[in-house]
Design an enzyme around this catalytic site. Structure first.
Site, mmCIF file in Angstrom:
data_model
loop_
_atom_site.group_PDB
_atom_site.id
_atom_site.type_symbol
_atom_site.label_atom_id
_atom_site.label_comp_id
_atom_site.label_asym_id
_atom_site.label_seq_id
_atom_site.Cartn_x
_atom_site.Cartn_y
_atom_site.Cartn_z
ATOM 1 N N GLU A 1 0.921 -1.540 -0.014
ATOM 2 C CA GLU A 1 0.455 0.439 -0.202
ATOM 3 C C GLU A 1 1.140 1.457 0.002
ATOM 4 O O GLU A 1 0.197 2.425 -0.627
ATOM 5 C CB GLU A 1 -1.025 -0.308 1.152
ATOM 6 C CG GLU A 1 -2.207 -1.398 1.113
ATOM 7 C CD GLU A 1 -3.097 -0.806 0.189
ATOM 8 O OE1 GLU A 1 -3.457 0.606 0.634
ATOM 9 O OE2 GLU A 1 -3.171 -2.450 -0.610
ATOM 10 N N SER B 1 -51.920 -26.182 38.580
ATOM 11 C CA SER B 1 -52.304 -26.772 40.445
ATOM 12 C C SER B 1 -50.211 -25.951 41.012
ATOM 13 O O SER B 1 -50.518 -26.379 41.885
ATOM 14 C CB SER B 1 -51.918 -28.259 40.501
ATOM 15 O OG SER B 1 -53.402 -29.001 40.073
#
Length: 798
Positions: free
Chosen positions: A88, A460
């Site tokens: 780069e 229950s």
């Protein structure tokens, strides 16, 4: 003459040059002060994902669009830094932000091309663009980029600029920064990269898609060679190293985050809490959240639930293919299938597969590994009838069908995920910390969390809250209640009479409150609620953390006809377990920022310390002692196989066995289990809480309590024992003498009131009701009258 012309032209050129320089100078003077501040660079905060951990440090969830791992520049290997610079910006350490020679070459190329075709962006310029500018191709943008690069160079060191670049740059596959890219493409730590791998990654910034080695291997290889040659020219590597790197065969391994799959429901709960607190920042600030769950507990809880759901589904007919993908338009079927399968998960060893060919001779499938396997009729098993069966429509097995298989080697069989679902929640009774939570069979197939989102009738399991209200109202564990049929004209569906019943058709007559809860007697629960008043019960039960909307304003409350979640039920039972204190369930323990600093820590309400007192400690103790009988001789006898004397609990089953529950606890841990279909329907004879929910609980809690000492709850001050029964001291000589008939607490009209003899009553109830059978709770349609008025109206009906 010619000499004059030449002199004139030179003057004009010099003038134009000076004019151009002047314009540039003016542009710089005007633009430079307007450049953005460099605060975001000097105080760089990269977007880091949210990571969620278990209490033992295992990753259970990662959230965030950008996959990034911030790494200091000194921690990147030299070969990678050299490769990137060679690719780069060869003169990175020499220029002032702009490579003049590179710009000259680019200008000539752009003039020749008649427009901006290429640039000469240095690493510093790329940092400027990535942080501040758009990707627009124009001279204005390039000019601003150059000025900004110069400003950056004046403010930051070269290594800091390189660090920003190495962490911020996008490199494809959702990877930001080279540390993340090393994991994404090679599943490696960045320091473990070879020269060949480093050069391959260094080629990505120029064009992440075009040079993606997985998608475009040939172009990526050319880019790699270019970079290696540059490194050789710059003296970064030797000829031998270059040649060896070019010959190296690279193996790409898609990165798979090592996430523990057993706690995905918990991770999602934590994510939601973080989002509520921080918004979108939750996914970008690098928070590390530690939850309260333990992965070992999670795995056992998950497998315990799955085992029961699998066993229930065994014997079911094949319901059809899981999905379908159209392969007719694919140019590369194998690649199309591979990409699709990469989005699916293996669930409970059930591997996703796509059907390539389907005929009477067999079915050829492709597995996620790319391997192709042929299934004969024996391997198809119960799914054989679905092969090209037009009657099954889109559910048939055909080319493109997505199915599940189990096996290895050359032996695979077709399987399917269970339709039955469930949930498990386990809490620390003293703090409310969630130790394990499973929201369903599999999170990937259905993210709906049944532990926190499924509003279902508790049956229950709701009765203990009503019984606790009865104790608070003046009853005792030895108060006698009539277990006999009840009929309420006009109070049922369509104006008919409501005739609730005990599911086994047995009625024991007068039994104690303890015996009634142990045997889960519906008729007794209704009479207790009639006595204490619906309004009082509603107000009292809210102390356990239930919302008013979860407590129906009718006698149906006695049978658990309201709707609530397993988590809320577990929270409610924690009040019984911890001695009467209200604690809050929570999954988050600590939150750290990306720098490892503690941002938040849960400060839970602790039973016996700062938690509010919800009910009398004596009430909680008596309920604990009663529910120990449910485990010892009642509907939860299966839990007694653990051999622990400190366990108590209650089962629950709703109408037609649509929902099955068990909530069990000791003074330290509360665990609730729920089983049922997402679209409620009967589970049949196997769908009782005692038969399908208890086994899940037993397997999990057997592991959770392994190695812990048996410590039953200690009796609080003010509790006395008489004749084997426990009482609040002040009620020993009052209500314990009384019996509850159809209209409230008063002596039975058929015989004089006498003190109950608990042991005698317990033996009688056990003989009348044993073997205890889980009640299926009939849900009535009743008006919403509350309080004593409702009770007085009902008195005349008996």
């Amino acid at each position: 003459m010619i000499k004059k012309i030449i002199t004139t032209c030179m003057g004009l050129n010099n003038g134009l040059a000076l004019f151009g320089v002047g314009l540039i100078a003016i542009a710089i003077l005007v633009t430079y002060p307007k450049l953005p501040s460099l605060d975001s660079l000097q105080h760089y905060k990269p977007k880091l994902p949210l990571t969620i951990y278990s209490s033992d440090g295992q990753v259970i969830g990662v959230y965030g669009e950008q996959r990034r791992e911030f790494t200091k520049i000194d921690d990147f290997p030299k070969i990678l830094k050299d490769a990137v610079i060679a690719a780069e910006d060869k003169r990175f350490y020499d220029h002032w932000g702009v490579d003049v020679w590179g710009v000259a070459r680019a200008v000539i190329g752009n003039v020749m091309a008649g427009g901006v075709q290429s640039g000469a962006s240095t690493i510093t310029q790329q940092v400027a663009k990535n942080f501040y500018l758009s990707s627009e191709r124009s001279f204005t943008r390039k000019f601003n980029e150059a000025l900004l690069a110069y400003k950056i160079e004046q403010s930051l060191s070269k290594d800091k600029i390189l660090e920003l670049y190495f962490n911020q740059i996008y490199l494809g596959q959702r990877a930001y920064g080279f540390a993340s890219a090393a994991q994404t493409y090679f599943n490696k730590n960045v320091n473990d990269l070879t020269l060949a791998e480093a050069a391959m990654l260094a080629g990505l910034p120029k064009a992440p898609s075009a040079y993606n080695p997985i998608v475009n291997p040939e172009r990526a290889k050319l880019r790699q060679a270019y970079i290696l040659n540059n490194m050789l020219e710059e003296g970064m590597i030797t000829l031998q190293q270059r040649d060896q790197a070019l010959k190296e065969e690279l193996h790409y391994e898609r990165f798979v985050q090592n996430i523990d799959q057993s706690a995905l429901y918990v991770a999602e709960m934590a994510r939601q809490e973080l989002f509520e607190k921080y918004g979108e920042d939750a996914y970008t600030q690098g928070f590390k959240v530690y939850t309260t769950v333990d992965t070992a507990h999670q795995r056992v809880a998950t497998e315990a639930l799955r085992k029961v759901l699998r066993n229930f589904d065994r014997g079911s007919s094949y319901r059809g293919a899981e999905n379908y993908i159209d392969l007719s338009k694919s140019d590369n079927v194998e690649e199309t299938v591979s990409q699709y399968l990469s989005t699916l998960y293996t669930v409970d060893k059930m591997i996703p597969a796509v059907v390539l060919e389907a005929s009477r001779k067999g079915v050829q499938i492709q597995l996620p590994s790319g391997r192709k396997v042929t299934l004969n009729n024996h391997a198809l098993g119960f799914a054989a009838r679905a092969v090209n069966n037009e009657k099954m429509g889109d559910d048939r097995i055909r080319r493109g069908s997505v199915i599940r298989v189990k096996g290895s080697g050359d032996t695979f069989t077709v399987v399917q995920e269970p339709l039955l679902q469930g949930a498990l929640v386990s809490l620390d009774a003293k703090t409310g910390a969630v130790r394990a939570l499973v929201g369903g069979y599999d999170y990937h197939s259905k993210t709906f969390n049944r532990a926190t989102q499924a509003m279902r009738q508790p049956g229950s399991t709701f009765k203990p809250f009503i019984y606790s209200a009865a104790l608070a109202k003046g009853m005792t564990a030895s108060t006698m209640i009539n277990d006999a049929p009840i009929s309420l004209p006009g109070k049922g569906a369509n104006g008919k009479a409501w005739n609730p019943k005990n599911s086994d058709g047995r009625y024991a007559g007068y039994i104690t409150l303890r015996q009634a809860l142990t045997a889960s007697k519906n008729m007794v629960s209704i009479r207790i609620l009639m006595s204490i008043g619906i309004g009082y019960a509603q107000q009292y039960i809210q102390r356990f953390g239930f919302k008013p909307s979860e407590i129906p304003a009718s006698l149906s409350m006695a049978l658990g006809a309201g709707e609530t979640t397993p988590l809320r039920i577990a929270e409610g039972y924690s009040v019984f377990a911890n001695g009467g204190y209200k604690v809050s369930a929570h999954v988050i323990d600590k939150i750290y920022d990306s720098q490892g600093r503690l941002r938040a820590q849960m400060q839970p309400l602790v039973a016996g310390e700062n938690a509010p007192q919800a009910i009398d400690p004596r009430n909680a103790y008596i309920m604990y002692k009663i529910m120990q009988d449910v485990v010892r001789v009642g509907t939860a006898r299966g839990a007694a196989t653990l051999g622990r004397s400190d366990i108590a609990g209650k089962t629950g089953t709703t109408n037609d066995n649509k929902d099955a529950w068990f909530v069990g606890f000791n003074p330290n841990v509360v665990t609730a289990v729920y089983i049922g279909f997402d679209k409620p329907r009967s589970m049949g004879r196997a769908g009782y809480g005692g038969t399908i929910a208890v086994p899940v609980w037993v397997e999990y809690i057997g592991f959770a309590l392994k190695g812990t000492s048996v410590k039953p709850m200690k009796a609080p001050e003010g509790v006395v024992t008489n004749g084997g029964e426990v009482y609040m001291r002040e009620r020993m000589t009052t209500s314990s003498d009384l019996a509850l008939d159809n209209s409230g607490i008063r002596p039975r009209p058929t015989q004089p009131a006498r003190r109950a003899v608990p042991n005698e009553n317990r033996r009688r109830a056990e003989s009348n009701t044993a073997p205890a059978r889980e009640e299926s709770d009939e849900t009535p349609v009743l008006p919403s009258n509350t309080g004593n008025n409702n009770r007085q109206q009902l008195d005349s009906l008996f």
